[in-house]
Design a protein around this motif. Structure first.
Motif, short mmCIF file in Angstrom:
data_model
loop_
_atom_site.label_atom_id
_atom_site.label_comp_id
_atom_site.label_asym_id
_atom_site.label_seq_id
_atom_site.Cartn_x
_atom_site.Cartn_y
_atom_site.Cartn_z
N ALA A 8 0.83 -1.21 0.00
CA ALA A 8 0.00 0.00 0.00
C ALA A 8 0.86 1.25 0.00
CB ALA A 8 -0.93 -0.01 1.21
N ALA A 9 2.06 1.12 0.56
CA ALA A 9 2.98 2.27 0.60
C ALA A 9 3.78 2.38 -0.69
CB ALA A 9 3.91 2.14 1.79
N GLY A 10 3.50 1.50 -1.64
CA GLY A 10 4.16 1.57 -2.94
C GLY A 10 5.48 0.83 -3.02
N MET A 11 5.74 -0.04 -2.05
CA MET A 11 7.02 -0.74 -2.03
C MET A 11 6.93 -2.12 -2.70
SD MET A 11 7.94 0.14 1.93
CE MET A 11 9.72 0.04 2.01
N ARG A 12 8.03 -2.53 -3.27
CA ARG A 12 8.16 -3.92 -3.69
C ARG A 12 8.45 -4.76 -2.46
NH1 ARG A 12 9.24 -5.74 -8.68
NH2 ARG A 12 10.88 -7.14 -7.97
N THR A 13 8.07 -6.02 -2.49
CA THR A 13 8.22 -6.86 -1.30
C THR A 13 8.98 -8.14 -1.62
OG1 THR A 13 6.08 -7.87 -1.75
CG2 THR A 13 6.10 -6.01 -0.20
N THR A 14 9.83 -8.54 -0.70
CA THR A 14 10.49 -9.83 -0.80
C THR A 14 10.37 -10.54 0.54
OG1 THR A 14 12.68 -9.14 -0.02
CG2 THR A 14 12.20 -8.79 -2.35
N VAL A 15 10.32 -11.85 0.49
CA VAL A 15 10.27 -12.66 1.71
C VAL A 15 11.34 -13.74 1.61
CG1 VAL A 15 8.89 -14.30 3.06
CG2 VAL A 15 7.81 -12.24 2.14
N THR A 16 12.17 -13.83 2.62
CA THR A 16 13.21 -14.86 2.65
C THR A 16 12.79 -15.96 3.61
OG1 THR A 16 14.92 -13.22 2.20
CG2 THR A 16 15.64 -15.33 3.11
N THR A 17 12.73 -17.19 3.13
CA THR A 17 12.19 -18.30 3.91
C THR A 17 13.07 -19.54 3.75
OG1 THR A 17 10.30 -19.82 4.07
CG2 THR A 17 10.67 -18.81 1.94
N ASN A 18 12.99 -20.43 4.75
CA ASN A 18 13.69 -21.71 4.57
C ASN A 18 12.86 -22.67 3.72
OD1 ASN A 18 11.89 -23.19 6.34
ND2 ASN A 18 12.98 -22.33 8.09
N GLY A 19 11.64 -22.30 3.40
CA GLY A 19 10.84 -23.05 2.44
C GLY A 19 10.16 -24.29 2.98
N MET A 20 10.37 -24.60 4.25
CA MET A 20 9.83 -25.86 4.76
C MET A 20 8.33 -25.77 5.07
SD MET A 20 12.92 -27.13 7.21
CE MET A 20 12.18 -28.73 7.59
N GLU A 31 0.48 -24.80 0.34
CA GLU A 31 -0.45 -24.13 -0.58
C GLU A 31 -1.22 -23.02 0.14
OE1 GLU A 31 -0.15 -27.45 -0.62
OE2 GLU A 31 -0.04 -28.16 -2.70
N ARG A 32 -1.58 -23.32 1.40
CA ARG A 32 -2.34 -22.34 2.16
C ARG A 32 -1.52 -21.06 2.40
NH1 ARG A 32 -4.03 -23.22 8.25
NH2 ARG A 32 -4.59 -21.10 8.72
N LYS A 33 -0.26 -21.26 2.76
CA LYS A 33 0.60 -20.09 2.96
C LYS A 33 0.74 -19.30 1.66
CE LYS A 33 2.06 -20.28 7.27
NZ LYS A 33 1.71 -19.20 8.22
N LEU A 34 0.90 -20.04 0.58
CA LEU A 34 1.07 -19.36 -0.71
C LEU A 34 -0.19 -18.58 -1.08
CD1 LEU A 34 3.03 -22.18 -2.53
CD2 LEU A 34 3.84 -19.84 -2.18
N GLU A 35 -1.33 -19.14 -0.75
CA GLU A 35 -2.58 -18.41 -1.01
C GLU A 35 -2.63 -17.12 -0.19
OE1 GLU A 35 -5.92 -20.95 -0.30
OE2 GLU A 35 -5.28 -22.38 -1.83
N GLU A 36 -2.19 -17.21 1.06
CA GLU A 36 -2.17 -16.01 1.91
C GLU A 36 -1.27 -14.91 1.34
OE1 GLU A 36 -2.72 -18.26 6.24
OE2 GLU A 36 -0.95 -17.04 5.83
N LEU A 37 -0.19 -15.38 0.69
CA LEU A 37 0.80 -14.41 0.19
C LEU A 37 0.50 -13.94 -1.23
CD1 LEU A 37 4.11 -16.13 1.42
CD2 LEU A 37 2.82 -14.29 2.51
N ALA A 38 -0.51 -14.57 -1.85
CA ALA A 38 -0.80 -14.25 -3.26
C ALA A 38 -1.03 -12.76 -3.43
CB ALA A 38 -2.03 -15.03 -3.71
N GLY A 39 -0.33 -12.20 -4.39
CA GLY A 39 -0.50 -10.79 -4.69
C GLY A 39 0.23 -9.85 -3.73
N LEU A 40 0.92 -10.43 -2.75
CA LEU A 40 1.59 -9.57 -1.76
C LEU A 40 3.11 -9.63 -1.85
CD1 LEU A 40 -0.62 -10.37 1.40
CD2 LEU A 40 -0.77 -8.38 -0.11
N VAL A 41 3.63 -10.64 -2.55
CA VAL A 41 5.08 -10.84 -2.59
C VAL A 41 5.58 -10.73 -4.02
CG1 VAL A 41 6.97 -12.44 -2.06
CG2 VAL A 41 4.92 -12.42 -0.64
N ASP A 42 6.58 -9.91 -4.22
CA ASP A 42 7.16 -9.79 -5.56
C ASP A 42 8.21 -10.86 -5.80
OD1 ASP A 42 5.96 -7.34 -6.77
OD2 ASP A 42 6.66 -6.49 -4.89
N VAL A 43 9.02 -11.14 -4.80
CA VAL A 43 10.05 -12.17 -4.95
C VAL A 43 10.14 -12.98 -3.66
CG1 VAL A 43 12.48 -12.68 -5.39
CG2 VAL A 43 11.41 -10.71 -6.50
N LEU A 44 10.12 -14.29 -3.84
CA LEU A 44 10.30 -15.19 -2.71
C LEU A 44 11.74 -15.71 -2.77
CD1 LEU A 44 8.30 -16.27 -0.57
CD2 LEU A 44 7.80 -18.16 -2.12
#
Lengths: 111, 332
Positions: B79-91, B95-108
């Motif tokens: 909303a503040a106009g920023m690009r977003t990245t999330v760093t995760t160990n991937g474990m 699918e549910r987490k990915l649905e929550e993040l849909a449209g909110l993360v530019d790069v995982l």
């Protein structure tokens, strides 16, 4: 003491496939911009052994050359022998120069 | 602009809770660590950061996917106009987490420390690789751009090719190679594994080779001596007047889980911090009150040392500044 990654990397770079004439010329092409310190080509009528030693103080160029060499060696079908690429970083304590040592073809006595 | 190029990055570490306890974890996160930061404080900080000129919000941890308000935090950044990245160990990339993040993360960014065996050893969990790999098809299906981030140590330069191959096979667009830093768990558990100049040099050559093999973007977080000499302003060592907005010259800006705001890298000596976020002290007010002179002096000193005489050809700038900060005299 666990092994340095760079030592294992050097071993990996040495592994390769054999070459054919096309590959041979690709290798020569890939190294043409380097300061070739020493080069030896043997084999008549078809060269079957090349050894070149080249130096560069530009790691970026070193990387380009290694990329070119490996691409060339991948293309090769492998008939003449195993290529060996050695890279020696020189400079204490920091590497200031890279010596790229390439041997392609069969090892011969006295070489 | 700083060492991150044209982007001004705000790094957020909202939680130190994690399902793993990695050997190299800079924040000493783990399953038994509960420290988290209030999302209201962080969303306000994100808005302040955008006003200060920051245009990327990078969320790390701990494991950020275990931070329940993560979607709200990302939404605020977007909303503040920023690009977003999330760093995760991937474990836990279900699918549910990915649905929550849909449209909110530019790069995982998914952590991968070498071959499966090396990854498992570094992560201290026999399932660390298999469980991460299991969710990759879902990541691909989600359409979110993703990459891998790998830690370069004294002992794993030869595994970079495997990591690059794996990244390509999985459809990743980026491989980021970050040298291990002597911070957090690494101080006691990997004291001899910080890559020296020779390993950085080989990693540099190898990364160039890997870059030439495909379209995979390979980024090595190492600076060459020539770059230090040619563009001191990029390393905050120039004499020029600073842009009025913090994001115009200082990146990354890091918000640690405790709320402490530090320049450049997690764990930087608190003497160089902007301060600690609280309900009464926003990021905007911390930035306004902060005197950057000691930090800039630190950067100039490090820069002068690295570019003088027989300085190293390859440098991890973050590690050099952090190390110098630990040994720096009292900040005036």
């Amino acid at each position: 003491m666990p092994e340095r990654g760079s030592d294992a990397l050097l071993r990996a770079w040495k592994n390769g496939v054999g070459i054919d004439e096309e590959v041979f010329h690709s290798v020569v092409e890939a190294t043409k911009e380097l300061d070739i310190q020493d080069i030896l080509i043997k084999g008549q009528p078809r060269p079957d052994l090349l050894r070149a030693s080249a130096a560069t103080d530009d790691p970026e160029r070193c990387g380009t050359v290694v990329t070119g060499l490996l691409a060339a060696l991948k293309r090769g079908g492998g008939t003449v022998g195993s290529p060996v690429i050695r890279i020696f970083p020189r400079g204490i304590p920091w590497p200031e120069q890279f010596i790229i040592d390439i041997t392609i073809g069969q090892q011969r006595a006295g070489f | 602009m700083g060492p991150t190029g044209d982007r001004a990055i705000l790094q957020l570490h909202p939680t130190r809770r994690c399902n793993l306890r990695c050997l190299h974890c800079y924040s000493q996160s783990g399953p038994d660590v509960s420290e988290s930061q209030d999302v209201g404080l962080l969303t306000q900080a994100v808005e302040d950061a955008a006003a200060l000129g920051y245009d990327v919000a990078g969320v790390s941890g701990g494991e950020p996917l275990l931070y329940r308000p993560l979607p709200a935090l990302l939404r605020a950044a977007r909303a503040a106009g920023m690009r977003t990245t999330v760093t995760t160990n991937g474990m836990v990339l279900t699918e549910r987490k990915l649905e929550e993040l849909a449209g909110l993360v530019d790069v995982l960014a998914i952590s991968l420390d070498g071959t499966p065996a090396s990854h498992v050893e570094m992560r201290g969990d026999a399932n660390a690789f298999s469980h991460m790999e299991r969710w990759l098809p879902a990541v691909r299906a989600s359409g979110v751009a993703f990459g891998f981030i790998t830690t370069l140590t004294m002992h794993n330069a030869h595994e970079l090719a495997w990591v690059a191959d794996f990244a390509r096979e999985q459809g990743a667009s980026l491989l980021q190679i970050h040298p291990l830093e002597l911070e957090g768990n690494a101080v006691e558990r990997l004291p001899s594994s910080v890559p020296d100049a020779t390993e950085l040099a080989f990693a540099f050559v190898e990364s160039l080779r890997l870059r030439g093999e495909s379209d995979l973007a390979v980024q090595l977080d190492v600076v060459r001596r020539g770059a230090l000499q040619r563009a001191p302003e990029r390393f905050l060592a120039g004499d020029e007047d600073l842009p009025s907005r913090l994001g115009g010259w200082l990146s990354p800006l890091v918000i640690e889980t405790s709320g402490r705001v530090v320049p450049l890298t997690y764990g930087l000596d608190p003497r160089f911090a902007l301060g600690v976020l609280t309900a009464e002290r926003s990021l905007a007010s911390l930035a306004q009150a902060w005197s950057p002179a000691p930090f800039r002096r630190l950067c100039r000193d490090v820069h002068a040392r690295l570019t003088a005489g027989e300085g190293p050809e390859f440098v991890n700038w973050y590690e050099e500044v952090a190390r110098a900060a630990r040994g720096a005299p009292a900040v005036a």
